[in-house]
Design a protein around this motif. Structure first.
Motif, mmCIF file in Angstrom:
data_model
loop_
_atom_site.group_PDB
_atom_site.id
_atom_site.type_symbol
_atom_site.label_atom_id
_atom_site.label_comp_id
_atom_site.label_asym_id
_atom_site.label_seq_id
_atom_site.Cartn_x
_atom_site.Cartn_y
_atom_site.Cartn_z
ATOM 1 N N PHE A 242 28.893 6.424 67.330
ATOM 2 C CA PHE A 242 28.980 6.446 65.877
ATOM 3 C C PHE A 242 29.686 5.187 65.409
ATOM 4 O O PHE A 242 30.553 4.646 66.112
ATOM 5 C CB PHE A 242 29.765 7.673 65.388
ATOM 6 C CG PHE A 242 28.976 8.948 65.392
ATOM 7 C CD1 PHE A 242 28.360 9.398 64.240
ATOM 8 C CD2 PHE A 242 28.842 9.691 66.556
ATOM 9 C CE1 PHE A 242 27.630 10.577 64.230
ATOM 10 C CE2 PHE A 242 28.106 10.866 66.566
ATOM 11 C CZ PHE A 242 27.502 11.303 65.395
ATOM 12 N N ARG A 243 29.315 4.737 64.221
ATOM 13 C CA ARG A 243 30.017 3.595 63.640
ATOM 14 C C ARG A 243 31.278 4.068 62.931
ATOM 15 O O ARG A 243 31.400 5.236 62.571
ATOM 16 C CB ARG A 243 29.112 2.871 62.637
ATOM 17 C CG ARG A 243 27.952 2.143 63.276
ATOM 18 C CD ARG A 243 27.011 1.586 62.242
ATOM 19 N NE ARG A 243 26.365 2.653 61.477
ATOM 20 C CZ ARG A 243 25.416 2.458 60.581
ATOM 21 N NH1 ARG A 243 25.008 1.239 60.316
ATOM 22 N NH2 ARG A 243 24.881 3.479 59.935
ATOM 23 N N ARG A 244 32.200 3.140 62.730
ATOM 24 C CA ARG A 244 33.429 3.477 61.995
ATOM 25 C C ARG A 244 33.059 3.964 60.601
ATOM 26 O O ARG A 244 32.210 3.387 59.927
ATOM 27 C CB ARG A 244 34.342 2.254 61.902
ATOM 28 C CG ARG A 244 34.893 1.789 63.252
ATOM 29 C CD ARG A 244 35.630 0.463 63.119
ATOM 30 N NE ARG A 244 35.992 -0.081 64.421
ATOM 31 C CZ ARG A 244 37.173 0.052 64.984
ATOM 32 N NH1 ARG A 244 38.131 0.720 64.354
ATOM 33 N NH2 ARG A 244 37.430 -0.471 66.171
ATOM 34 N N GLY A 245 33.714 5.037 60.186
ATOM 35 C CA GLY A 245 33.482 5.590 58.867
ATOM 36 C C GLY A 245 32.438 6.682 58.819
ATOM 37 O O GLY A 245 32.205 7.267 57.760
ATOM 38 N N GLU A 246 31.789 6.981 59.955
ATOM 39 C CA GLU A 246 30.711 7.966 59.947
ATOM 40 C C GLU A 246 31.161 9.365 60.367
ATOM 41 O O GLU A 246 30.462 10.342 60.099
ATOM 42 C CB GLU A 246 29.564 7.505 60.847
ATOM 43 C CG GLU A 246 28.826 6.301 60.287
ATOM 44 C CD GLU A 246 27.722 5.800 61.191
ATOM 45 O OE1 GLU A 246 26.787 5.162 60.675
ATOM 46 O OE2 GLU A 246 27.793 6.019 62.417
ATOM 47 N N LEU A 247 32.287 9.468 61.030
ATOM 48 C CA LEU A 247 32.812 10.774 61.419
ATOM 49 C C LEU A 247 34.020 11.112 60.542
ATOM 50 O O LEU A 247 34.518 10.269 59.799
ATOM 51 C CB LEU A 247 33.203 10.774 62.896
ATOM 52 C CG LEU A 247 32.034 10.659 63.886
ATOM 53 C CD1 LEU A 247 32.549 10.618 65.321
ATOM 54 C CD2 LEU A 247 31.044 11.803 63.719
ATOM 55 N N ALA A 248 34.476 12.348 60.633
ATOM 56 C CA ALA A 248 35.623 12.783 59.834
ATOM 57 C C ALA A 248 36.796 11.826 60.057
ATOM 58 O O ALA A 248 37.055 11.409 61.195
ATOM 59 C CB ALA A 248 36.014 14.199 60.220
ATOM 60 N N ALA A 253 40.330 8.485 63.430
ATOM 61 C CA ALA A 253 41.664 7.898 63.627
ATOM 62 C C ALA A 253 42.237 8.299 64.980
ATOM 63 O O ALA A 253 42.836 7.469 65.687
ATOM 64 C CB ALA A 253 42.601 8.339 62.505
ATOM 65 N N THR A 254 42.042 9.550 65.355
ATOM 66 C CA THR A 254 42.541 10.010 66.653
ATOM 67 C C THR A 254 41.787 9.352 67.794
ATOM 68 O O THR A 254 42.390 8.860 68.759
ATOM 69 C CB THR A 254 42.394 11.547 66.759
ATOM 70 O OG1 THR A 254 43.134 12.159 65.709
ATOM 71 C CG2 THR A 254 42.908 12.044 68.101
ATOM 72 N N ALA A 255 40.447 9.318 67.686
ATOM 73 C CA ALA A 255 39.620 8.758 68.756
ATOM 74 C C ALA A 255 39.934 7.284 68.996
ATOM 75 O O ALA A 255 40.074 6.837 70.143
ATOM 76 C CB ALA A 255 38.146 8.937 68.418
ATOM 77 N N LEU A 256 40.052 6.523 67.911
ATOM 78 C CA LEU A 256 40.283 5.085 68.057
ATOM 79 C C LEU A 256 41.729 4.758 68.427
ATOM 80 O O LEU A 256 42.060 3.611 68.728
ATOM 81 C CB LEU A 256 39.889 4.369 66.769
ATOM 82 C CG LEU A 256 38.391 4.430 66.428
ATOM 83 C CD1 LEU A 256 38.100 3.707 65.129
ATOM 84 C CD2 LEU A 256 37.557 3.840 67.559
#
Length: 454
Positions: A242-248, A253-256
């Motif tokens: 997924f690209r940044r901004g596409e998930l909740a 924030a947690t994943a990255l």
């Protein structure tokens, strides 16, 4: 050239994907397919023509002539031509773009089977990976065609004068007949679960993490057994890129904030509680897997939400707050709250729509029994991704069946005007574009004169 029907694939392609998976596999050894056209390295199969034609006939709206088989074939040829030219002109789509759409579509299909891959294999003879592969091919082409259309028609706009001119050019006896329409809004609330239930899920996910770190459990196995994400659960929790901004935002924030391979503590989003593992980062895209646990509200939690919406309903009916304002401020459904709670027609963006376009049959039949101006009592319903929710529905207005006119149907006419202008630009583009590619058509389709420019 009949560009009127060149959007057949974009209109019916999505449905054709899911419908094609609902067909029983032909008996082994029975040859039902062949290549009927080639555009450079892109082929069209007889089955593609047949499936798209069937879907076009089934979905043709009242007042709009269904396309012929030749027009369907020509639409497929135009799409293949755009794909071929996209390669020549270096118009590309990224893997994250493709996989995002594939995952969304795959998840929707898997929901029909309750996330159980064994049922998918048993009923339709396709594994999840086979299904995903078939979806990926179609999605990739759709995205490339969409990007090519956008490039060719970039900057195109229409003015009110253009809309009026287009409308006046249609013979009065040829104006489409629109079925009855309505303006319908909703305010949705998701029940808040008790602190005890939340604590139990957090403790469970924390234990999962510890078991994985101690070598007592495998992430993918736990995801298959416990994750309540119907799409990714059967895939060991893998969400794909997924690209940044596409998930909740909380998920991203947690994943990255993790290192590749690292597992997070439980994190809450609008969908529930997640335990996340970062798998890979590529540029502005990232791949994760997760285990999702959805908190189940108690009867009292749901009743509390119903009381809240009932109070809000009374405030609206008393005129102390406008429905649209209440929806924007209080509704948990972002798809409708930004429109003041109102459902919109996907093709024109108009708040006037045929009730038959609503995908939820329960919603359709509820509205069908209402009086204009009424707001329902709080109604419980099941969201496939987020579980039990509660909503109130507002039947703002009803519009009888009628011949198209500018007063009632301006947004539809504006969309049609824009498509006409796009067709004119695309037809000019086509004349030169077809000279840049190799085209071979099966003799069975010579009668269609596809891509002839006539």
């Amino acid at each position: 050239m009949k560009f009127r029907n060149q959007l057949i694939l974009s209109l019916f392609g999505v449905l054709a994907i899911s419908q094609s998976f609902a067909q029983e596999a032909p008996p082994t050894g029975q040859v039902l397919d062949k290549i009927v056209a080639k555009v450079d390295n892109n082929i069209i199969l007889e089955s593609e023509v047949q499936q798209t034609y069937i879907e076009a006939l089934a979905q043709a709206q009242q007042g709009i002539t269904a396309p012929t088989r030749c027009e369907v074939f020509e639409s497929l040829m135009i799409n293949k031509l755009m794909v071929a030219k996209a390669e020549i002109d270096s118009v590309l789509v990224t893997e994250p773009e493709v996989m995002l759409q594939v995952d969304n579509r795959f998840n929707a299909v898997m929901q029909q089977f309750g996330g159980d891959e064994s049922v998918l294999v048993q009923v339709y003879g396709k594994t999840a990976e086979q299904l995903k592969g078939e979806i990926e091919d179609v999605i990739r082409e759709q995205l490339i065609v969409s990007k090519m259309r956008s490039k060719i028609t970039e900057g195109l706009t229409v003015s009110p004068a253009d809309v009026r001119s287009f409308f006046n050019s249609i013979p009065k006896d040829s104006l489409p007949l629109f079925t009855s329409e309505a303006s319908v809004g909703q305010i949705v609330k998701k029940p808040e679960v008790s602190p005890e239930v939340r604590a139990q899920l957090i403790a469970q996910l924390s234990q999962f993490k510890q078991d994985i770190l101690d070598g007592k459990a495998d992430f993918a196995d736990l995801a298959k057994r416990y994750s309540e994400d119907p799409g990714s659960g059967s895939q060991g929790g893998d969400l794909g890129f997924f690209r940044r901004g596409e998930l909740a935002p909380e998920y991203e924030a947690t994943a990255l904030g993790l290192r590749p391979g690292e597992i997070s503590d439980p994190v809450e989003t609008q969908f529930g509680f997640h335990m996340i593992q970062l798998l890979e980062i590529k540029g502005t895209s990232y791949n994760t897997r997760h285990i999702l646990r959805i908190p189940t509200p108690s009867e009292e939690d749901i009743a509390k939400t119903e009381r809240y919406l009932d109070s809000l309903k009374k405030e609206i009916e008393a005129g102390r707050i406008d429905f649209a304002k209440a929806a924007k401020e209080y509704s948990d459904d972002r798809a409708t709250s930004d429109n003041g709670g109102f459902f919109t027609d996907p093709s024109s963006g108009s708040k006037r729509l045929s009730l038959r376009t609503l995908e939820d049959p329960v919603l359709y039949f509820t509205i069908d029994t209402m009086e204009v101006g009424n707001i329902t009592k709080p109604i419980r319903f099941e969201d496939p991704r987020e579980g039990i929710k509660v909503r109130i529905l507002y039947y703002q207005a009803k519009y009888p069946a009628h011949r198209a006119n500018l007063n009632d149907d301006y947004e539809k006419m504006k969309a049609a005007t824009l498509r006409r202008k796009e067709d004119e630009i695309l037809e000019k583009w086509f004349v030169t574009a077809k000279e840049d590619v190799f085209i071979d058509i099966d003799p069975a389709y010579d009668r269609c004169n596809a891509l002839s420019g006539n």
